[in-house]
Design an enzyme around this catalytic site. Structure first.
Site, PDB file in Angstrom:
ATOM      1  N   GLU A 261     -10.749  -0.450  11.440  1.00 19.30           N
ATOM      2  CA  GLU A 261     -11.377  -1.374  10.609  1.00 19.30           C
ATOM      3  C   GLU A 261     -10.927  -2.665  11.016  1.00 19.30           C
ATOM      4  OE1 GLU A 261      -9.655  -1.197   6.636  1.00 19.30           O
ATOM      5  OE2 GLU A 261      -7.434  -1.450   7.264  1.00 19.30           O
TER       6      GLU A 261
ATOM      7  N   GLY B 206       0.941  -1.227  -0.003  1.00 17.82           N
ATOM      8  CA  GLY B 206      -0.019  -0.104   0.161  1.00 17.82           C
ATOM      9  C   GLY B 206       0.833   1.270  -0.056  1.00 17.82           C
TER      10      GLY B 206
ATOM     11  N   ARG C 273     -17.574  17.130  12.830  1.00 18.34           N
ATOM     12  CA  ARG C 273     -18.030  17.704  14.377  1.00 18.34           C
ATOM     13  C   ARG C 273     -18.969  18.837  13.920  1.00 18.34           C
ATOM     14  NH1 ARG C 273     -16.882  16.382  19.194  1.00 18.34           N
ATOM     15  NH2 ARG C 273     -15.192  15.120  19.550  1.00 18.34           N
TER      16      ARG C 273
ATOM     17  N   ASP D  29       5.243  -4.983   6.075  1.00 16.39           N
ATOM     18  CA  ASP D  29       5.924  -6.334   6.234  1.00 16.39           C
ATOM     19  C   ASP D  29       6.118  -7.038   5.098  1.00 16.39           C
ATOM     20  OD1 ASP D  29       3.254  -6.294   6.168  1.00 16.39           O
ATOM     21  OD2 ASP D  29       2.950  -7.592   8.254  1.00 16.39           O
TER      22      ASP D  29
ATOM     23  N   ASP E  23       2.109  -0.481  12.003  1.00 13.38           N
ATOM     24  CA  ASP E  23       1.826  -1.868  12.151  1.00 13.38           C
ATOM     25  C   ASP E  23       3.329  -2.910  12.205  1.00 13.38           C
ATOM     26  OD1 ASP E  23       1.893  -2.227   9.652  1.00 13.38           O
ATOM     27  OD2 ASP E  23       0.292  -3.563   9.317  1.00 13.38           O
TER      28      ASP E  23
ATOM     29  N   THR F 105       4.376   2.603   5.628  1.00 13.28           N
ATOM     30  CA  THR F 105       2.778   2.272   5.570  1.00 13.28           C
ATOM     31  C   THR F 105       2.011   3.021   6.716  1.00 13.28           C
ATOM     32  OG1 THR F 105       1.220   0.532   6.585  1.00 13.28           O
ATOM     33  CG2 THR F 105       3.628   0.246   7.278  1.00 13.28           C
TER      34      THR F 105
ATOM     35  N   HIS G 262      -9.736   4.881   1.617  1.00 10.75           N
ATOM     36  CA  HIS G 262      -8.605   5.188   1.122  1.00 10.75           C
ATOM     37  C   HIS G 262      -8.161   6.715   1.225  1.00 10.75           C
ATOM     38  CE1 HIS G 262      -9.098   1.090  -0.296  1.00 10.75           C
ATOM     39  NE2 HIS G 262      -7.645   0.940  -0.372  1.00 10.75           N
TER      40      HIS G 262
ATOM     41  N   ARG H 196      -5.547  -1.860   8.973  1.00  4.21           N
ATOM     42  CA  ARG H 196      -5.630  -3.226   8.917  1.00  4.21           C
ATOM     43  C   ARG H 196      -5.993  -3.740  10.383  1.00  4.21           C
ATOM     44  NH1 ARG H 196      -3.779  -5.871   4.215  1.00  4.21           N
ATOM     45  NH2 ARG H 196      -2.472  -4.078   3.826  1.00  4.21           N
TER      46      ARG H 196
ATOM     47  N   ALA I 123     -12.801  11.898  20.406  1.00  4.34           N
ATOM     48  CA  ALA I 123     -13.958  10.971  20.373  1.00  4.34           C
ATOM     49  C   ALA I 123     -14.571  10.429  21.828  1.00  4.34           C
ATOM     50  CB  ALA I 123     -13.248   9.440  19.813  1.00  4.34           C
TER      51      ALA I 123
ATOM     52  N   ARG J 265       0.887  -5.214  -5.846  1.00  3.97           N
ATOM     53  CA  ARG J 265       0.992  -6.396  -5.198  1.00  3.97           C
ATOM     54  C   ARG J 265       1.314  -7.325  -6.069  1.00  3.97           C
ATOM     55  NH1 ARG J 265      -0.829  -4.521   0.049  1.00  3.97           N
ATOM     56  NH2 ARG J 265      -2.674  -3.235  -0.121  1.00  3.97           N
ATOM     57  N   CYS J 266       2.612  -8.016  -6.251  1.00  4.50           N
ATOM     58  CA  CYS J 266       2.776  -8.994  -7.190  1.00  4.50           C
ATOM     59  C   CYS J 266       3.067 -10.406  -6.640  1.00  4.50           C
ATOM     60  CB  CYS J 266       4.325  -8.594  -7.563  1.00  4.50           C
ATOM     61  SG  CYS J 266       4.842  -9.469  -9.330  1.00  4.50           S
TER      62      CYS J 266
ATOM     63  N   VAL K 237      16.821   8.745  -1.003  1.00 10.76           N
ATOM     64  CA  VAL K 237      17.747   7.602  -1.268  1.00 10.76           C
ATOM     65  C   VAL K 237      18.535   7.947  -2.594  1.00 10.76           C
ATOM     66  CG1 VAL K 237      17.759   5.056  -2.300  1.00 10.76           C
ATOM     67  CG2 VAL K 237      16.236   5.793  -0.305  1.00 10.76           C
TER      68      VAL K 237
ATOM     69  N   ASP L  67      -0.135   2.325   8.430  1.00 12.53           N
ATOM     70  CA  ASP L  67      -0.819   1.557   9.605  1.00 12.53           C
ATOM     71  C   ASP L  67       0.019   1.514  11.009  1.00 12.53           C
ATOM     72  OD1 ASP L  67      -2.583   0.791   7.779  1.00 12.53           O
ATOM     73  OD2 ASP L  67      -1.710  -1.116   7.459  1.00 12.53           O
TER      74      ASP L  67
HETATM   75  O1  F6P Z   1      -1.686  -1.159   4.724  1.00 12.52           O
HETATM   76  C1  F6P Z   1      -2.206  -0.025   4.523  1.00 12.52           C
HETATM   77  C2  F6P Z   1      -3.892  -0.316   4.181  1.00 12.52           C
HETATM   78  O2  F6P Z   1      -4.154   0.958   3.809  1.00 12.52           O
HETATM   79  C3  F6P Z   1      -4.678  -0.846   5.394  1.00 12.52           C
HETATM   80  O3  F6P Z   1      -4.928   0.178   6.224  1.00 12.52           O
HETATM   81  C4  F6P Z   1      -5.875  -1.365   4.685  1.00 12.52           C
HETATM   82  O4  F6P Z   1      -6.473  -2.193   5.559  1.00 12.52           O
HETATM   83  C5  F6P Z   1      -5.165  -1.796   3.503  1.00 12.52           C
HETATM   84  O5  F6P Z   1      -4.153  -1.362   3.297  1.00 12.52           O
HETATM   85  C6  F6P Z   1      -6.147  -1.485   2.509  1.00 12.52           C
HETATM   86  O6  F6P Z   1      -5.549  -2.288   1.195  1.00 12.52           O
HETATM   87  P1  F6P Z   1      -6.012  -2.066  -0.242  1.00 12.52           P
HETATM   88  O7  F6P Z   1      -5.364  -0.769  -0.640  1.00 12.52           O
HETATM   89  O8  F6P Z   1      -5.550  -3.390  -1.062  1.00 12.52           O
HETATM   90  O9  F6P Z   1      -7.543  -1.944  -0.298  1.00 12.52           O
END
Ligand code: F6P
Length: 361
Positions: free
Chosen positions: A225, A14, A157, A106, A132, A128, A261, A174, A189, A75-76, A26, A130
């Site tokens: 999510e 992503g 709001r 990852d 994560d 990323t 997105h 994710r 919130a 994604r390959c 770089v 996330d």
């Molecule tokens: O990893 C980044 C992310 O945006 C996550 O937050 C989300 O779950 C996922 O990618 C969505 O993936 P895609 O762009 O393949 O819908």
């Protein structure tokens, strides 16, 4: 050690705001060190299909401020096959690419490890939204994503206050609730629901009801999510939708919002540009020193590096996804260090979650 003369740069998985700042860093650092940078178009697919673009200093001008990735991403699945890997290696050999800097999450680092195993030195830069990847305190894109959520909630709001309404907002991440947790605190919130911490639905609904009785009009419920409930057939229903319905059933006006997105796009913040630049520079330095199979991380504010396999295993440990034999390659000291990384992340989330609840109402 063979001198590194040419490096490939790719972004994969992503996209994330700040990836362009990393690409620029770089490329520019490489040029400054007498190394030729080449862009690999569309992530690992570009290696498989030999889709390359030499990068001059000017080619990376005017991208530091842009979201997305100028090298594109994909994604390959083919790269995960033996044939795809052989084609990727052949591309590197034919084009004299001595090493690769891979920017992503990852999945990107698993690909980088595979390349390293096949003799192509690789260094990863974390990108990323996330946040994560447990072994790093920070991944490029996280700050921009959080700021985007806060900006969206500020807009919500205005309207939920006018209408005396509850807006439930589901944000990406994710299986990681960090965007929701931090943005939930920063946007005030009344409840923040994330996959890492069990929650009490009745208490949350009661909190909303009490707040309304106390005179609170507009309210925001932030849901990651990664939180689901299973229906009778075992299908996963996003919890944001579920709690929206439950609030409505209490006789209150609630609406569900999923920016999806949108949270991944936009102008990168200073934090993301700066961290991406530091990480990109570090990646080139490591490669020039002959290092491989490393991921550049942030640890307590410092830019450092870790062995990719160590980082991925620490991540699986934190997420409870270790498989038999995963720890066999590591020393007792390594395993202790992984446990410390997991503990640090758990403590950080617990502290933020407690703060979120302290100020919820
Ligand atoms: O990893 C980044 C992310 O945006 C996550 O937050 C989300 O779950 C996922 O990618 C969505 O993936 P895609 O762009 O393949 O819908």
């Amino acid at each position: 050690m063979a001198q590194i003369k040419k490096i490939g740069i790719l972004s994969s998985g992503g996209d994330a705001p700040g990836m362009n700042a990393a690409i620029r860093a770089v490329a520019r650092k490489a040029i400054q060190m007498g190394i030729e940078p080449v862009g690999v178009i569309g992530g690992y697919k570009g290696l498989v299909d030999e889709d390359l673009k030499p990068l001059s200093s000017c080619d990376v001008s005017n991208i530091v401020n842009r979201g997305g990735t100028a090298l594109y991403t994909a994604r390959c699945l083919e790269f995960q096959t033996e044939e795809g890997m052989n084609r990727a290696i052949a591309t590197c050999k034919r084009n004299n690419i001595d090493a690769i800097v891979a920017i992503g999450g990852d999945g990107t680092f698993r690909g980088a490890t595979d390349l390293a195993v096949h003799g192509i030195p690789t260094v990863g830069v974390t990108g990323t939204i996330d946040n994560d990847i447990t072994a790093t305190d920070y991944t490029v894109g996280f700050d921009t994503a959080m700021n985007t959520v806060v900006e969206l909630v500020d807009k919500l709001r205005d309207t939920c206050e006018s209408h005396s309404r509850i807006n439930v907002i589901e944000v990406m991440g994710r299986h990681c609730g960090q965007i929701a947790l931090c943005a939930g605190i920063a946007s005030g919130a009344i409840a923040t629901i994330i996959p890492e911490v069990p929650f009490d639905e009745a208490e949350i609904l009661n909190r909303i009801k009490t707040a309304r009785e106390d005179g609170k009009r507009g309210m925001i419920v932030m849901v990651s999510e990664g939180v689901f409930v299973k229906d009778g057939q075992g299908n996963e229903i996003p919890y944001g939708e579920v709690i929206t319905n439950k609030i409505c059933e209490m006789g209150l006006d609630a609406k569900f919002v999923r920016p999806a997105h949108i949270v991944r796009g936009g102008t990168p913040t200073l934090r993301d540009r700066l961290t991406a630049t530091k990480m990109g520079v570090k990646a080139v330095e490591l490669i020039a020193e002959g290092k491989s199979n490393l991921v550049v991380i942030e640890n307590d504010g410092k830019i450092e590096s870790l062995d990719i396999l160590f980082a991925l295993t620490a991540d699986r440990m934190y997420k409870g996804k270790l498989k038999d034999g995963d720890l066999d390659k590591f020393s007792a000291e390594d395993i202790k260090a992984m446990e410390a990384i997991s503990e640090k992340r758990r403590a950080e989330i617990a502290e933020l979650y407690a703060i979120a609840n302290d100020v919820a109402h």
